[in-house]
Scaffold this motif. Sequence first.
Motif, PDB file in Angstrom:
ATOM      1  N   UNK A 278       0.853  -1.189   0.000  1.00 23.10           N
ATOM      2  CA  UNK A 278       0.000   0.000   0.000  1.00 23.10           C
ATOM      3  C   UNK A 278       0.888   1.238   0.000  1.00 23.10           C
ATOM      4  N   UNK A 279       0.640   2.124  -0.956  1.00 20.32           N
ATOM      5  CA  UNK A 279       1.427   3.349  -1.064  1.00 20.32           C
ATOM      6  C   UNK A 279       0.504   4.556  -1.001  1.00 20.32           C
ATOM      7  N   UNK A 280       0.951   5.612  -0.362  1.00 22.59           N
ATOM      8  CA  UNK A 280       0.135   6.808  -0.218  1.00 22.59           C
ATOM      9  C   UNK A 280       0.769   7.815   0.715  1.00 22.59           C
ATOM     10  N   UNK A 281       1.478   7.326   1.733  1.00 23.69           N
ATOM     11  CA  UNK A 281       2.162   8.242   2.641  1.00 23.69           C
ATOM     12  C   UNK A 281       3.345   8.897   1.935  1.00 23.69           C
ATOM     13  N   UNK A 282       3.613  10.159   2.285  1.00 21.92           N
ATOM     14  CA  UNK A 282       4.714  10.906   1.688  1.00 21.92           C
ATOM     15  C   UNK A 282       5.981  10.806   2.526  1.00 21.92           C
ATOM     16  N   UNK A 283       5.862  10.192   3.678  1.00 23.25           N
ATOM     17  CA  UNK A 283       7.005  10.058   4.570  1.00 23.25           C
ATOM     18  C   UNK A 283       6.898   8.713   5.273  1.00 23.25           C
ATOM     19  N   UNK A 284       7.823   8.446   6.161  1.00 30.59           N
ATOM     20  CA  UNK A 284       7.862   7.160   6.848  1.00 30.59           C
ATOM     21  C   UNK A 284       6.534   6.833   7.521  1.00 30.59           C
ATOM     22  N   UNK A 285       6.233   5.557   7.628  1.00 31.65           N
ATOM     23  CA  UNK A 285       5.037   5.084   8.322  1.00 31.65           C
ATOM     24  C   UNK A 285       5.461   4.709   9.733  1.00 31.65           C
ATOM     25  N   UNK A 286       4.996   5.488  10.713  1.00 32.55           N
ATOM     26  CA  UNK A 286       5.456   5.333  12.091  1.00 32.55           C
ATOM     27  C   UNK A 286       4.619   4.391  12.926  1.00 32.55           C
TER      28      UNK A 286
END
Length: 401
Positions: free
Chosen positions: A323-331
């Motif tokens: 799944x892609x969509x965040x512009x930065x790290x997934x915390x």
Amino acid sequence: MAQNQPRSYDVVLGGQTPTPVNAAVLGGIAGVRRRLTSQNVAQRVAALQEAVKYGQAGLDLIFQSLKDESAQVRQTAYLLIQNCEELTLERALQEYNPYQLFECLHKHSTAQSTTYSVAISADGQYLVSGGSDKKIVVRSLYTGRIIRTLSGHTDGVKFVAISPSGQTIFSCSWDNTIKLWNLQSSKALGDGLLHTFAGGEAGVNCICVDCDGKTLAAGNEDGTIGLWNIENQENFRTLTAHKNGIKSIAITADGNILATGSADETIKIWDMATGELLHTLEGHSEWVKCLAIIPDGKTLVSGAQDRTIKLWNLQTGELLNTLEGHWDEVNSIAISRDGNTLVSGGGNLDKTIRIWHLKTGTPLQVLEGHFNGISSVAMTPSGGKIVSSSWDKTIRVWGAR
């Protein structure tokens, strides 16, 4: 027997209520259709649950109910469709998205403290948080009122968890201790578990408790995993395989399988009973910062610094989806109890909470409002509320009004 004719298990329209003299007594799909026009919400819900027996005709009625005026009826229809094939699910998500009305309901300022971790009790009543002020705060999820503050750590609290029974809070800190607290009072249940691996130099980054509340797993900065007997605070096994620090950890609902994510960019799957390494999952290109397991124990979800979320077959180690969509790290990530919904929090360049449908990978909603990266997310068992904490020194509660 024709599909749409009354069957032996059909309910006579009207239930316990006397049927008007001029009303028809209907079973089968006709009875379901008639009951879906009732003013009684409970009757409409019951009719939906019967509609699944009637193939495509029943499914069409369920789809129509996605637009019902009652939120309970809409949600029932949505949940019934979850077991359908993917194309049907995608159609349902186009017509009804239960998260499209979510907004910030409450915002709690944490003064000068950054909250690193939030957790919600299994009954959905309590919100527990821990952060840089070295304290653990217990709030009412619904009112935001602070019920008690737990002090005892001598450095910032990295991670908090709540036992499945809802009686115990677990916390780990940069002071290299794990502490157990009674959720109902401010009295600690002991001095905490002192982590002394690597001569006391390594810290505890994350913790997870098994379903019966008897075993605690701790992920350590030196790449080891400590397994603790909670009752006697004994470290009965240490697992070693990662090359770098453990950043995330999760245990299946049955307590049989442990998953660990590391700064070495891998995920490792372990047998909890024997300590055997079952699989090493490779696919992320940066630190694996968060893990969660779907309640049925079949699928592992991971989030990483590479901005992606990955779904894995927990039994085989196969990569199922990205799944892609965040512009930065997934915390941080959290999964609803029914296993249908995923919530994820992005880093400083992103600042968003994203909601996904897990089976299809469909993005359902993006929640915006934080002014800095998301440090932690949690979801109530019903999926009706989401909690997020951020480096902007606030905690937010999201839901539909």
